[in-house]
Design a protein around this motif. Structure first.
Motif, PDB file in Angstrom:
ATOM      1  N   SER A  29     -16.987  -4.635  14.659  1.00 31.16           N
ATOM      2  CA  SER A  29     -16.664  -4.063  13.352  1.00 31.16           C
ATOM      3  C   SER A  29     -16.100  -5.158  12.467  1.00 31.16           C
ATOM      4  N   VAL A  30     -16.448  -5.073  11.249  1.00 34.35           N
ATOM      5  CA  VAL A  30     -15.957  -6.028  10.275  1.00 34.35           C
ATOM      6  C   VAL A  30     -14.733  -5.397   9.621  1.00 34.35           C
ATOM      7  N   PRO A  31     -13.590  -6.078   9.692  1.00 29.45           N
ATOM      8  CA  PRO A  31     -12.405  -5.487   9.075  1.00 29.45           C
ATOM      9  C   PRO A  31     -12.609  -5.313   7.567  1.00 29.45           C
ATOM     10  N   VAL A  32     -12.200  -4.176   7.095  1.00 32.03           N
ATOM     11  CA  VAL A  32     -12.310  -3.895   5.669  1.00 32.03           C
ATOM     12  C   VAL A  32     -11.008  -4.327   5.014  1.00 32.03           C
ATOM     13  N   PRO A  33     -11.081  -5.216   4.038  1.00 33.09           N
ATOM     14  CA  PRO A  33      -9.840  -5.643   3.396  1.00 33.09           C
ATOM     15  C   PRO A  33      -9.191  -4.474   2.660  1.00 33.09           C
ATOM     16  N   PRO A  34      -7.863  -4.483   2.581  1.00 29.19           N
ATOM     17  CA  PRO A  34      -7.196  -3.381   1.888  1.00 29.19           C
ATOM     18  C   PRO A  34      -7.557  -3.375   0.402  1.00 29.19           C
ATOM     19  N   THR A  35      -7.565  -2.186  -0.149  1.00 26.70           N
ATOM     20  CA  THR A  35      -7.845  -2.044  -1.579  1.00 26.70           C
ATOM     21  C   THR A  35      -6.645  -2.548  -2.373  1.00 26.70           C
ATOM     22  N   ALA A  36      -6.823  -2.688  -3.676  1.00 22.36           N
ATOM     23  CA  ALA A  36      -5.720  -3.125  -4.540  1.00 22.36           C
ATOM     24  C   ALA A  36      -4.560  -2.143  -4.441  1.00 22.36           C
ATOM     25  N   GLU A  37      -4.861  -0.857  -4.397  1.00 22.62           N
ATOM     26  CA  GLU A  37      -3.801   0.151  -4.293  1.00 22.62           C
ATOM     27  C   GLU A  37      -3.081   0.053  -2.950  1.00 22.62           C
ATOM     28  N   GLU A  38      -3.830  -0.179  -1.872  1.00 28.86           N
ATOM     29  CA  GLU A  38      -3.206  -0.329  -0.556  1.00 28.86           C
ATOM     30  C   GLU A  38      -2.321  -1.573  -0.508  1.00 28.86           C
ATOM     31  N   ARG A  39      -2.785  -2.683  -1.114  1.00 21.90           N
ATOM     32  CA  ARG A  39      -1.963  -3.899  -1.157  1.00 21.90           C
ATOM     33  C   ARG A  39      -0.697  -3.651  -1.965  1.00 21.90           C
ATOM     34  N   LEU A  40      -0.819  -2.964  -3.099  1.00 24.46           N
ATOM     35  CA  LEU A  40       0.344  -2.642  -3.927  1.00 24.46           C
ATOM     36  C   LEU A  40       1.347  -1.818  -3.120  1.00 24.46           C
ATOM     37  N   ASN A  41       0.850  -0.841  -2.383  1.00 23.13           N
ATOM     38  CA  ASN A  41       1.736  -0.020  -1.553  1.00 23.13           C
ATOM     39  C   ASN A  41       2.399  -0.831  -0.445  1.00 23.13           C
ATOM     40  N   MET A  42       1.676  -1.815   0.116  1.00 24.25           N
ATOM     41  CA  MET A  42       2.271  -2.690   1.133  1.00 24.25           C
ATOM     42  C   MET A  42       3.404  -3.520   0.526  1.00 24.25           C
ATOM     43  N   PHE A  43       3.172  -4.052  -0.696  1.00 30.42           N
ATOM     44  CA  PHE A  43       4.220  -4.823  -1.364  1.00 30.42           C
ATOM     45  C   PHE A  43       5.443  -3.950  -1.622  1.00 30.42           C
ATOM     46  N   LYS A  44       5.229  -2.761  -2.147  1.00 31.81           N
ATOM     47  CA  LYS A  44       6.354  -1.861  -2.445  1.00 31.81           C
ATOM     48  C   LYS A  44       7.127  -1.503  -1.175  1.00 31.81           C
ATOM     49  N   ALA A  45       6.399  -1.219  -0.105  1.00 31.42           N
ATOM     50  CA  ALA A  45       7.062  -0.869   1.154  1.00 31.42           C
ATOM     51  C   ALA A  45       7.877  -2.045   1.689  1.00 31.42           C
TER      52      ALA A  45
ATOM     53  N   SER B 240       1.751  -9.855 -13.277  1.00 28.57           N
ATOM     54  CA  SER B 240       1.147 -11.178 -13.487  1.00 28.57           C
ATOM     55  C   SER B 240      -0.092 -11.359 -12.618  1.00 28.57           C
ATOM     56  N   VAL B 241      -0.030 -10.822 -11.388  1.00 27.27           N
ATOM     57  CA  VAL B 241      -1.186 -10.892 -10.486  1.00 27.27           C
ATOM     58  C   VAL B 241      -2.326 -10.062 -11.064  1.00 27.27           C
ATOM     59  N   GLN B 242      -2.015  -8.826 -11.479  1.00 29.02           N
ATOM     60  CA  GLN B 242      -3.055  -7.942 -12.017  1.00 29.02           C
ATOM     61  C   GLN B 242      -3.664  -8.495 -13.309  1.00 29.02           C
TER      62      GLN B 242
ATOM     63  N   GLU C  69      -1.881 -16.165  -8.597  1.00 30.32           N
ATOM     64  CA  GLU C  69      -2.469 -15.703  -7.342  1.00 30.32           C
ATOM     65  C   GLU C  69      -1.563 -14.630  -6.729  1.00 30.32           C
ATOM     66  N   GLU C  70      -2.164 -13.750  -5.970  1.00 31.45           N
ATOM     67  CA  GLU C  70      -1.382 -12.727  -5.276  1.00 31.45           C
ATOM     68  C   GLU C  70      -0.594 -13.397  -4.146  1.00 31.45           C
ATOM     69  N   PRO C  71       0.723 -13.197  -4.101  1.00 29.25           N
ATOM     70  CA  PRO C  71       1.506 -13.814  -3.021  1.00 29.25           C
ATOM     71  C   PRO C  71       1.327 -13.037  -1.715  1.00 29.25           C
ATOM     72  N   THR C  72       1.681 -13.679  -0.623  1.00 28.30           N
ATOM     73  CA  THR C  72       1.764 -12.957   0.646  1.00 28.30           C
ATOM     74  C   THR C  72       3.013 -12.090   0.580  1.00 28.30           C
ATOM     75  N   LEU C  73       3.143 -11.158   1.512  1.00 31.06           N
ATOM     76  CA  LEU C  73       4.348 -10.314   1.540  1.00 31.06           C
ATOM     77  C   LEU C  73       5.601 -11.176   1.693  1.00 31.06           C
ATOM     78  N   ASP C  74       5.544 -12.137   2.611  1.00 27.03           N
ATOM     79  CA  ASP C  74       6.710 -12.994   2.835  1.00 27.03           C
ATOM     80  C   ASP C  74       7.036 -13.815   1.590  1.00 27.03           C
ATOM     81  N   ALA C  75       6.006 -14.350   0.934  1.00 27.34           N
ATOM     82  CA  ALA C  75       6.235 -15.161  -0.268  1.00 27.34           C
ATOM     83  C   ALA C  75       6.834 -14.313  -1.386  1.00 27.34           C
TER      84      ALA C  75
END
Length: 183
Positions: free
Chosen positions: A77-93, A150-152, A157-163
């Motif tokens: 299976s090819v991993p499906v990258p998270p959507t923009a909304e999923e990434r936003l939710n990961m950042f918020k969490a 700024s990313v949107q 560039e979109e930072p990593t969660l840690d960054a």
């Protein structure tokens, strides 16, 4: 003495290993029991048998080793990258978890617990901490949303969660002088 804990597979109940229990941070003398673990030692399966934990009975049982292993089905299976909304939710969490973790270091259940003291004048120390945590929470979310905007907008560039977490303002601490609240 630190007790041992015994882990079992969530789906099958089969014994998968053991480790040392961690002390509870909230209950001195008590130990944490992770999910799919028990303090009860497995029976010690002889040849041809497996230890299986029966959750309903809260006990280890022995089962026969299956005579034929289940066929292995290989899937690619090819991993499906998270959507923009999923990434936003990961950042918020991640930001929310960071706020809660910092408040827990100060002895609160989380950031919401800490800020409830901001409007409580009966213990000035707690009120000062509550005010500091409430102000910091606002500064953190404002900075987070500025970065994500700024990313949107394509300005960075979109930072990593840690960054992202490193880029956010650090907790400034509690002012030495306790502010007087009028009201």
């Amino acid at each position: 003495m630190t007790p041992a804990i015994y882990h079992f597979d969530a789906a099958t109940g089969l014994y998968v290993g053991s480790g040392a229990a961690r002390p509870s941070p909230n209950e001195p003398g008590e130990f944490l029991l992770p999910a799919f673990s028990t303090f009860k030692q497995p029976i010690g399966a002889p040849a041809g048998k497996l230890d299986r934990f029966d959750v309903a009975a809260d006990a280890w049982t022995l089962i026969d080793v299956p005579s034929e292993p289940e066929p292995v089905v290989e899937t690619t299976s090819v991993p499906v990258p998270p959507t923009a909304e999923e990434r936003l939710n990961m950042f918020k969490a991640a930001v929310q978890q960071s706020l809660d973790d910092r408040a827990k270091l100060a002895g609160y259940d989380g950031i919401l617990s800490a800020i409830t003291y901001a409007d409580e004048p009966s213990v000035p120390k707690f009120q000062a901490e509550g005010l500091a945590f409430r102000a910091w929470r606002s500064v953190i979310w404002a900075a987070c949303y500025d970065i994500l905007a700024s990313v949107q907008a394509g300005e960075r560039e979109e930072p990593t969660l840690d960054a992202l977490l490193v880029e956010l303002p650090a907790f400034p601490g509690v002012p030495v002088e306790v502010p007087e609240v009028v009201g």
